[in-house]
Design an enzyme around this catalytic site. Structure first.
Site, PDB file in Angstrom:
ATOM      1  N   TYR A  51       0.850  -1.197   0.000  1.00 26.60           N
ATOM      2  CA  TYR A  51       0.000   0.000   0.000  1.00 26.60           C
ATOM      3  C   TYR A  51       0.878   1.237   0.000  1.00 26.60           C
ATOM      4  O   TYR A  51       1.839   1.312   0.765  1.00 26.60           O
ATOM      5  CB  TYR A  51      -0.914   0.023   1.235  1.00 26.60           C
ATOM      6  CG  TYR A  51      -2.361   0.033   0.825  1.00 26.60           C
ATOM      7  CD1 TYR A  51      -2.895   1.128   0.145  1.00 26.60           C
ATOM      8  CD2 TYR A  51      -3.189  -1.055   1.058  1.00 26.60           C
ATOM      9  CE1 TYR A  51      -4.214   1.124  -0.283  1.00 26.60           C
ATOM     10  CE2 TYR A  51      -4.508  -1.060   0.633  1.00 26.60           C
ATOM     11  CZ  TYR A  51      -5.015   0.041  -0.036  1.00 26.60           C
ATOM     12  OH  TYR A  51      -6.312   0.034  -0.471  1.00 26.60           O
ATOM     13  N   GLU A  85      -0.470   4.805  -0.549  1.00 24.94           N
ATOM     14  CA  GLU A  85      -1.252   6.028  -0.771  1.00 24.94           C
ATOM     15  C   GLU A  85      -0.372   7.262  -0.597  1.00 24.94           C
ATOM     16  O   GLU A  85       0.427   7.339   0.342  1.00 24.94           O
ATOM     17  CB  GLU A  85      -2.416   6.088   0.217  1.00 24.94           C
ATOM     18  CG  GLU A  85      -3.576   5.211  -0.208  1.00 24.94           C
ATOM     19  CD  GLU A  85      -4.772   5.341   0.728  1.00 24.94           C
ATOM     20  OE1 GLU A  85      -4.632   5.911   1.807  1.00 24.94           O
ATOM     21  OE2 GLU A  85      -5.849   4.854   0.331  1.00 24.94           O
ATOM     22  N   ASP A 129      -5.139  13.639 -25.698  1.00 23.98           N
ATOM     23  CA  ASP A 129      -5.225  12.260 -25.227  1.00 23.98           C
ATOM     24  C   ASP A 129      -4.576  11.402 -26.310  1.00 23.98           C
ATOM     25  O   ASP A 129      -5.192  11.068 -27.311  1.00 23.98           O
ATOM     26  CB  ASP A 129      -6.700  11.898 -25.022  1.00 23.98           C
ATOM     27  CG  ASP A 129      -6.912  10.445 -24.619  1.00 23.98           C
ATOM     28  OD1 ASP A 129      -5.945   9.650 -24.681  1.00 23.98           O
ATOM     29  OD2 ASP A 129      -8.054  10.092 -24.265  1.00 23.98           O
ATOM     30  N   THR A 151      -2.861   6.212 -22.387  1.00 20.46           N
ATOM     31  CA  THR A 151      -2.786   4.850 -21.871  1.00 20.46           C
ATOM     32  C   THR A 151      -1.392   4.348 -22.207  1.00 20.46           C
ATOM     33  O   THR A 151      -0.715   4.894 -23.081  1.00 20.46           O
ATOM     34  CB  THR A 151      -3.821   3.929 -22.539  1.00 20.46           C
ATOM     35  OG1 THR A 151      -3.653   4.019 -23.956  1.00 20.46           O
ATOM     36  CG2 THR A 151      -5.237   4.319 -22.178  1.00 20.46           C
ATOM     37  N   LYS A 199      -1.368   0.529 -25.479  1.00 23.20           N
ATOM     38  CA  LYS A 199      -1.735   0.426 -26.903  1.00 23.20           C
ATOM     39  C   LYS A 199      -0.433   0.393 -27.715  1.00 23.20           C
ATOM     40  O   LYS A 199       0.355  -0.503 -27.535  1.00 23.20           O
ATOM     41  CB  LYS A 199      -2.705   1.535 -27.256  1.00 23.20           C
ATOM     42  CG  LYS A 199      -4.009   1.350 -26.454  1.00 23.20           C
ATOM     43  CD  LYS A 199      -5.024   2.429 -26.626  1.00 23.20           C
ATOM     44  CE  LYS A 199      -6.201   2.154 -25.691  1.00 23.20           C
ATOM     45  NZ  LYS A 199      -7.180   3.252 -25.682  1.00 23.20           N
ATOM     46  N   ARG A 242      -1.587  -2.346 -18.779  1.00 25.64           N
ATOM     47  CA  ARG A 242      -2.760  -1.467 -18.766  1.00 25.64           C
ATOM     48  C   ARG A 242      -2.567  -0.434 -17.674  1.00 25.64           C
ATOM     49  O   ARG A 242      -2.542  -0.771 -16.492  1.00 25.64           O
ATOM     50  CB  ARG A 242      -4.035  -2.244 -18.470  1.00 25.64           C
ATOM     51  CG  ARG A 242      -4.196  -3.554 -19.171  1.00 25.64           C
ATOM     52  CD  ARG A 242      -5.606  -4.055 -19.065  1.00 25.64           C
ATOM     53  NE  ARG A 242      -6.425  -3.278 -19.967  1.00 25.64           N
ATOM     54  CZ  ARG A 242      -6.473  -3.481 -21.283  1.00 25.64           C
ATOM     55  NH1 ARG A 242      -5.779  -4.442 -21.847  1.00 25.64           N
ATOM     56  NH2 ARG A 242      -7.199  -2.717 -22.051  1.00 25.64           N
TER      57      ARG A 242
END
Ligand SMILES: *Cc1c(COP(=O)(O)O)cnc(C)c1O
Length: 398
Positions: free
Chosen positions: A46, A48, A196, A222, A225, A231
Site C-alpha cells: 500500500y 497512498e 489524449d 494509456t 496500446k 494497462r
C-alpha cells in the site's frame, strides 16, 4: 499455479492470442519483463500518497520505483522535468481523463471533445460516461466530405462555445492531427488544450508521429496500446504559474483513487525503458509501414477506407457502403457481420462506426484495424498484403 480453473483459462487465452491474427487497434503484446513486474510482490504494497509523502510506512523502495517511472516517462518524450510534471498513478486511460477534468473543470463546465460516433472516446464527454454527466460536452466531428478535421470549423465552434478545455487525440481517427492548428483554436477560445494520445503514444515515442508536447497543456495516455506496456495511464502536465500539476496530482489522489498499483507502475517503467531504444523506433516505423500497406491493399481490392488512408497504426474501413460485388467494388457487409466472419476465420477486429454512420452503433457500417499487435509479432509488409487478401476474400464471401 495451484488454482487449476484459472490456470487453464490463462493457458487457453494464451493459446488463443498465439493463434489469431490480432488487428485490434488498441491492443498489443507486452514483453516477458513487463509481465514479470506485473506479477511481482509489488502488488502487496500500500502506498497512498506520492514519493516522499506517503500515508503508510515501508515505502522507501516503492518511492524509488515511482520516481524512476516518472523519470523514464519524461525522458522518453524528451521533456525537461522543470517544464513538465508527470503523474503515473492513474489506473487506466478513463480514470486519467476523469482526473484531469476533476482537477481543472468546474462541474457543468464545457468539454469540447470529438463525439464517440466520429472517432472520439467515451471519456471525451459522452453522455453515458461520467465525463458527460458531470460536465457538458461540446461535441465535434470530422468534415463530412474529407472525413478529416476541419480546423476552421473547430475554431468557429470553440469561439462560440468557449469551452473550458478542448480535447484532441482519438480512438478511431487515422490521420495526423495538426497540433499547431489545435493550439491556435484553444488560444482563440481561451481554452486549455488536452491531448489524449492513448492510441498514438508509441508512435510519438518512436518519432514517427508528431509530438503533441510543444503544444498541449496536458497530455494523457494509456500505456497499453502502441506504447506496448501494461494497462495503465500517464498524465503529463505543463508546469507553470497555473499549478495545474498540483491540482491534477490531488485529483488522482486523494480525489479519485486510493493506493496506487505499484506492480503496474513498475511494469510501466519497464515498458518506458523498452520504448526508449532504437529497436522501438524501428518497431514504430514498421507499425506505420504495415498500416499503410494494409490500407492500400484493401483499397486496391475495392474497399472504402475512411479519409482515404492512414498516417498511423489505425485504419477505418467502410464495409457497408462498398458498392457492387464485382472485381473492384466491394460488397456491402455490416460491421458486426464483418467482424464475426473475420473472427470465425481467426482474424480479430472490432466493428466500428464510421463518421456520419447511417447504421446503429451496435451494428455500424465499418470495422477498425490496427497493426501494433501484429507488428510486435514480427509482421512485415508482405504479411500485411496476405492479411488484406484474406480479409477481402472473407468479406466478399459474407
Ligand atoms: C483507450 C483510450 C482511453 C481509455 O483507456 P482505458 O484504459 O480503456 O480506460 C481513453 N482515451 C482514448 C483516446 C483511448 O484510445
Amino acid at each position: 499455479m495451484k488454482d487449476t480453473q484459472i490456470k487453464n483459462f490463462i493457458s487457453a487465452e494464451k493459446k488463443r492470442q498465439k493463434k489469431v491474427v490480432n488487428l485490434i487497434a488498441s491492443e498489443n503484446y507486452v514483453s516477458k519483463d513487463v509481465l514479470e513486474a506485473l506479477g511481482s510482490e509489488l502488488t502487496n504494497k500500500y502506498a497512498e500518497g506520492y514519493p516522499g509523502k506517503r500515508y503508510y510506512g515501508g515505502n522507501l523502495i516503492v518511492d524509488k520505483i515511482e520516481e524512476l517511472c516518472r523519470e523514464r516517462a519524461l525522458k522518453l518524450f524528451k521533456l525537461d522535468p522543470t517544464d513538465w510534471h508527470v503523474n503515473v498513478q492513474a489506473l487506466s486511460g478513463s480514470p486519467a481523463n476523469l482526473a484531469v477534468y476533476t482537477a481543472l473543470i468546474p462541474p457543468g463546465g464545457k468539454i469540447m471533445g470529438m463525439s464517440l460516433d466520429q472517432g472520439g472516446h467515451l471519456t471525451h464527454g459522452h453522455k453515458v460516461s461520467a465525463t458527460g454527466k458531470f460536465w457538458t460536452q461540446v461535441p465535434y466531428g470530422v468534415d463530412k466530405v474529407t472525413e478529416v478535421l476541419n480546423y476552421d470549423q473547430l475554431r468557429e465552434m470553440a469561439m462560440r462555445e468557449k469551452p473550458a478545455i478542448i480535447v484532441c487525440g482519438y480512438t478511431a481517427y487515422p490521420r495526423t492531427i495538426d497540433w499547431t492548428r489545435m493550439r491556435e483554436v484553444a488560444d482563440a477560445a481561451g481554452s486549455l488544450l488536452m491531448v489524449d494520445m492513448s492510441h498514438i503514444a508509441g508512435l510519438v515515442a518512436g518519432g514517427v508521429y508528431p509530438s503533441p508536447f510543444p503544444y498541449a497543456d496536458i497530455v494523457t495516455t494509456t500505456t497499453h496500446k502502441t506504447l506496448r506496456g501494461p494497462r495503465a495511464a500517464l498524465i503529463f502536465v505543463k508546469r507553470d504559474m497555473r499549478e495545474l500539476d498540483k491540482k491534477i496530482d490531488k485529483a488522482v489522489f486523494p480525489g479519485l483513487q486510493g493506493g496506487p498499483h505499484i506492480n503496474q507502475i513498475a511494469a510501466v517503467a519497464v515498458a518506458l525503458k523498452e520504448a526508449d531504444s532504437q529497436k522501438f523506433v524501428k518497431y514504430a516505423s514498421q507499425v506505420m509501414k504495415n498500416a499503410a500497406v494494409l490500407a492500400e491493399e484493401l483499397k486496391l481490392a475495392g474497399w472504402r477506407i475512411i479519409s482515404g488512408g492512414t498516417d498511423s497504426h489505425l485504419i477505418l474501413v467502410d464495409t457497408w457502403n462498398g458498392g457492387v460485388k464485382n472485381e473492384k467494388g466491394a460488397g456491402a457487409v455490416a460491421g458486426k457481420d464483418a467482424s464475426s466472419k473475420l473472427e470465425a476465420a481467426g482474424i480479430i477486429v472490432n466493428k466500428n462506426a464510421i463518421p456520419f454512420d447511417s447504421r446503429s452503433p451496435f451494428d455500424p457500417s465499418g470495422i477498425r484495424l490496427g497493426t501494433a499487435a501484429e507488428t510486435t509479432r514480427g509482421a512485415k509488409e508482405k504479411d500485411m498484403k496476405k492479411i488484406a487478401q484474406r480479409i477481402d476474400k472473407i468479406l466478399r464471401a459474407a
